[in-house]
Structure formats: structure tokens, C-alpha cells
Design a protein around this motif. Structure first.
Motif, PDB file in Angstrom:
ATOM      1  N   LYS A  82       0.921  -1.054  -0.082  1.00 31.46           N
ATOM      2  CA  LYS A  82      -0.030  -0.107  -0.161  1.00 31.46           C
ATOM      3  C   LYS A  82       0.715   1.236  -0.020  1.00 31.46           C
ATOM      4  O   LYS A  82       1.960   1.135   0.493  1.00 31.46           O
ATOM      5  CB  LYS A  82      -0.861  -0.024   1.199  1.00 31.46           C
ATOM      6  N   VAL A  83       0.281   2.247  -0.548  1.00 33.36           N
ATOM      7  CA  VAL A  83       1.203   3.375  -0.566  1.00 33.36           C
ATOM      8  C   VAL A  83       0.133   4.794  -0.084  1.00 33.36           C
ATOM      9  O   VAL A  83      -0.851   5.030  -0.487  1.00 33.36           O
ATOM     10  CB  VAL A  83       1.499   4.143  -2.183  1.00 33.36           C
ATOM     11  N   VAL A  84       0.848   5.280   1.010  1.00 37.86           N
ATOM     12  CA  VAL A  84       0.024   6.316   1.713  1.00 37.86           C
ATOM     13  C   VAL A  84       0.500   7.689   0.900  1.00 37.86           C
ATOM     14  O   VAL A  84       1.804   8.034   0.944  1.00 37.86           O
ATOM     15  CB  VAL A  84       0.256   6.496   3.269  1.00 37.86           C
ATOM     16  N   LEU A  85      -0.405   8.516   0.403  1.00 35.52           N
ATOM     17  CA  LEU A  85      -0.101   9.636  -0.531  1.00 35.52           C
ATOM     18  C   LEU A  85      -0.763  10.872   0.112  1.00 35.52           C
ATOM     19  O   LEU A  85      -1.913  10.855   0.697  1.00 35.52           O
ATOM     20  CB  LEU A  85      -0.551   9.653  -1.877  1.00 35.52           C
ATOM     21  N   ASP A  86       0.147  12.107  -0.015  1.00 31.93           N
ATOM     22  CA  ASP A  86      -0.494  13.413   0.149  1.00 31.93           C
ATOM     23  C   ASP A  86       0.072  14.302  -0.652  1.00 31.93           C
ATOM     24  O   ASP A  86       1.173  14.204  -1.303  1.00 31.93           O
ATOM     25  CB  ASP A  86      -0.222  13.765   1.707  1.00 31.93           C
TER      26      ASP A  86
ATOM     27  N   SER B 153     -13.455   8.456   4.677  1.00 34.61           N
ATOM     28  CA  SER B 153     -14.366   7.767   4.728  1.00 34.61           C
ATOM     29  C   SER B 153     -14.465   6.718   5.665  1.00 34.61           C
ATOM     30  O   SER B 153     -15.386   6.377   6.663  1.00 34.61           O
ATOM     31  CB  SER B 153     -14.693   7.182   3.081  1.00 34.61           C
ATOM     32  N   MET B 154     -13.442   5.989   6.020  1.00 35.06           N
ATOM     33  CA  MET B 154     -13.103   4.861   6.940  1.00 35.06           C
ATOM     34  C   MET B 154     -13.478   5.705   8.211  1.00 35.06           C
ATOM     35  O   MET B 154     -14.159   5.075   9.183  1.00 35.06           O
ATOM     36  CB  MET B 154     -11.803   4.462   6.942  1.00 35.06           C
ATOM     37  N   ALA B 155     -12.781   6.709   8.512  1.00 37.74           N
ATOM     38  CA  ALA B 155     -12.773   7.352   9.935  1.00 37.74           C
ATOM     39  C   ALA B 155     -14.492   7.746  10.238  1.00 37.74           C
ATOM     40  O   ALA B 155     -14.918   7.616  11.260  1.00 37.74           O
ATOM     41  CB  ALA B 155     -12.100   8.678  10.028  1.00 37.74           C
TER      42      ALA B 155
ATOM     43  N   ASN C  52      -9.181  12.025   2.450  1.00 39.27           N
ATOM     44  CA  ASN C  52     -10.116  12.834   1.621  1.00 39.27           C
ATOM     45  C   ASN C  52      -9.624  12.880   0.180  1.00 39.27           C
ATOM     46  O   ASN C  52      -9.073  13.686  -0.579  1.00 39.27           O
ATOM     47  CB  ASN C  52      -9.904  14.547   2.154  1.00 39.27           C
ATOM     48  N   ALA C  53      -9.757  11.478  -0.439  1.00 37.95           N
ATOM     49  CA  ALA C  53      -9.052  11.104  -1.553  1.00 37.95           C
ATOM     50  C   ALA C  53      -9.563  12.072  -2.565  1.00 37.95           C
ATOM     51  O   ALA C  53      -8.716  12.068  -3.665  1.00 37.95           O
ATOM     52  CB  ALA C  53      -9.158   9.605  -2.030  1.00 37.95           C
ATOM     53  N   LYS C  54     -10.905  12.530  -2.719  1.00 36.99           N
ATOM     54  CA  LYS C  54     -11.334  13.193  -4.104  1.00 36.99           C
ATOM     55  C   LYS C  54     -10.436  14.406  -4.162  1.00 36.99           C
ATOM     56  O   LYS C  54     -10.163  14.708  -5.349  1.00 36.99           O
ATOM     57  CB  LYS C  54     -12.814  13.713  -3.804  1.00 36.99           C
ATOM     58  N   PHE C  55      -9.965  15.024  -3.137  1.00 41.92           N
ATOM     59  CA  PHE C  55      -8.934  16.170  -3.475  1.00 41.92           C
ATOM     60  C   PHE C  55      -7.948  15.820  -4.097  1.00 41.92           C
ATOM     61  O   PHE C  55      -7.578  16.389  -5.265  1.00 41.92           O
ATOM     62  CB  PHE C  55      -8.646  16.953  -1.951  1.00 41.92           C
ATOM     63  N   ASP C  56      -7.157  14.765  -3.662  1.00 39.54           N
ATOM     64  CA  ASP C  56      -5.591  14.596  -4.297  1.00 39.54           C
ATOM     65  C   ASP C  56      -5.691  14.113  -5.517  1.00 39.54           C
ATOM     66  O   ASP C  56      -4.921  14.185  -6.532  1.00 39.54           O
ATOM     67  CB  ASP C  56      -4.882  13.484  -3.163  1.00 39.54           C
ATOM     68  N   ILE C  57      -6.801  12.899  -5.542  1.00 39.38           N
ATOM     69  CA  ILE C  57      -6.820  12.291  -7.031  1.00 39.38           C
ATOM     70  C   ILE C  57      -7.289  13.177  -8.066  1.00 39.38           C
ATOM     71  O   ILE C  57      -7.093  13.239  -9.243  1.00 39.38           O
ATOM     72  CB  ILE C  57      -7.864  11.184  -7.007  1.00 39.38           C
TER      73      ILE C  57
ATOM     74  N   ASN D   4      -6.292   1.044  -6.691  1.00 45.50           N
ATOM     75  CA  ASN D   4      -7.421   0.774  -5.528  1.00 45.50           C
ATOM     76  C   ASN D   4      -7.378   2.068  -4.763  1.00 45.50           C
ATOM     77  O   ASN D   4      -6.293   1.966  -4.256  1.00 45.50           O
ATOM     78  CB  ASN D   4      -7.269  -0.485  -5.179  1.00 45.50           C
ATOM     79  N   ILE D   5      -8.059   2.853  -4.787  1.00 46.27           N
ATOM     80  CA  ILE D   5      -8.087   4.132  -3.748  1.00 46.27           C
ATOM     81  C   ILE D   5      -8.917   3.736  -2.426  1.00 46.27           C
ATOM     82  O   ILE D   5     -10.052   3.327  -2.563  1.00 46.27           O
ATOM     83  CB  ILE D   5      -8.869   5.314  -4.309  1.00 46.27           C
TER      84      ILE D   5
END
Length: 238
Positions: free
Chosen positions: A6-10, A130-132, A97-102, A124-125
């Protein structure tokens, strides 16, 4: 054993567009990514500042502190795209908040006019926001809030940084995914094994204090006293 990568991205950006697509006309200026393999942070990170070919909004600068002058000698997005996509290959992407970065990444890709699919089609995002919200409904679920909740030190987070925030989110994700598992409380052996996992924080373990012999005797004497004054039958166990 199959490698679970897995890759954690910001990312940090020049700003946001509040009229329509929030990424349109704005650019990425920093990418930070942290690798997790089989639930362990490996230290194999990807980090790059990027020359955005435009100015940085004042409000954005207040958030991340990255200036146009600092970025003037950094590579353009087109110059880091190959090593970046290679790093992301064969991984799940974890983003808060994947929508922002993606949205920003796909916008950058679209401007390059390369034969590259959207990131969401290649990876796979996993959105930790959403999890939190499912784990902590009704609570504040910013990165700072989650770090505080899981007792992760954020004293050095005075401004936003893509690589520093990705490192924090990697720790948060490990806590979140472990806490989602049901606790096998009816099997002491399994429960002890679960607690012994390195990924499970020492802060999450509750210390059990047993009554001393003196306290047990005092408690029984108190029950006898209450039985005498109330006239009710109280069963005492040895």
C-alpha cells in the motif's frame, strides 16, 4: 507470503478553485508518499517538490509555507511523472479525503496529454476520511483529530507538508485497520496474541488492577454489615 503493498499519499497545491472543479487552474507543488508492506512502514518513500508554472495563492501559502521562490528550481510535474507512476505501480493508494488529491493528480495527467489512465483506474483508492467517519460517526475526523485520538505525536506539525502528513497518515491507517478487527474476547490465548502484535499500540491496552487480599476481606465485611442492617439475604462467594 504474498506481498500486500500500500502507498499512503498526500499532496500540497497552489490553492483551490471554489467555482467548479477545485483543482482546475491550480497545480500540485509537493507529493509525499509512504510505502506500507504487510502492515509495516518500510521507509521506502517517494517525495518531490514541483515547479507549478504559476503563482501560489496567499491562503495556500499560509497552510503549507511553500513559496514560489523555493519552487523556482524544482522539477516540473512532467519531469517526475515516470518515477512517480513507477512508485505507485502494484499498490493500493491510501489518501485522506481522496477526492481532493486524486482530482489534482488526474488534472495534472490530463495536461500532459500522455496515454495514461486516471489514477483511480490504475490503483485501488482507500479513503481514510470515509473510513474514519464510519469508525467515529459524528466526530471530527481531520488528520490532526485522528492523530490525537490514536496518541500519535503531532507537535512538529505546525504547517502542512505532503511527506510529513503522509507519514502521519500511514500510522493512523495502521491503527484504524487494526481497530476495525473484532476483538476475540472469549478466547484468552487469541486475545493475548492479538495484543502482542506490534501494530497494536501500547496506548490501546487497558491495565487491569486486581483487588488485594486486604481489599477483598474489607469488601466481604462490608457486605455482611449491609446484610445485617438491611435484613436482606446477600449471597457471599468465596
Amino acid at each position: 507470503m504474498k506481498k500486500d503493498r500500500k502507498v499512503v499519499l498526500d499532496t500540497e497545491t497552489t490553492g483551490m478553485n471554489f467555482t467548479g472543479c477545485f483543482y482546475e487552474n491550480h497545480r500540485i507543488i509537493e507529493i509525499g508518499a509512504v510505502e506500507i508492506i504487510n502492515n509495516h512502514i518500510t521507509g521506502n518513500n517517494f517525495h518531490s517538490y514541483i515547479f507549478p508554472e504559476r503563482s501560489i495563492d496567499k491562503n495556500a501559502f499560509k497552510i503549507h509555507g511553500i513559496s514560489s521562490n523555493f519552487l523556482s528550481c524544482k522539477p516540473k510535474f512532467s519531469e517526475i511523472i515516470v518515477p512517480f507512476l513507477t512508485y505507485l505501480d502494484n499498490s493500493d493508494l491510501i489518501i485522506h479525503n481522496a477526492k481532493f488529491d486524486i482530482g489534482f493528480i488526474n488534472y495534472e495527467l490530463s495536461m500532459l496529454k500522455l496515454n495514461v489512465k486516471n489514477i483511480s483506474e490504475n490503483c485501488n483508492i482507500i479513503d481514510t476520511l470515509s473510513m474514519a467517519r464510519k469508525i467515529f460517526p459524528g466526530k471530527k475526523n481531520t488528520l490532526d483529530s485522528l492523530c490525537t485520538r490514536y496518541k500519535i505525536d503531532i507537535t512538529n506539525r505546525t504547517i502542512h507538508s505532503a511527506i510529513y502528513d503522509a507519514k502521519l497518515l500511514a500510522k493512523v491507517y495502521i491503527f484504524m485497520t487494526n481497530f476495525q478487527k473484532s476483538l476475540p474476547i472469549f478466547d484468552n490465548n487469541v486475545f493475548e496474541n492479538y495484543l502482542s502484535k506490534k501494530a497494536y499500540s501500547k496506548h490501546a491496552r487497558s491495565k487491569i488492577l486486581l483487588a488485594t487480599e486486604h481489599e477483598s476481606i474489607s469488601h466481604k465485611n462490608y457486605l455482611k454489615y449491609m446484610m445485617n442492617i438491611s435484613g436482606k439475604c446477600i449471597w457471599l462467594t468465596e
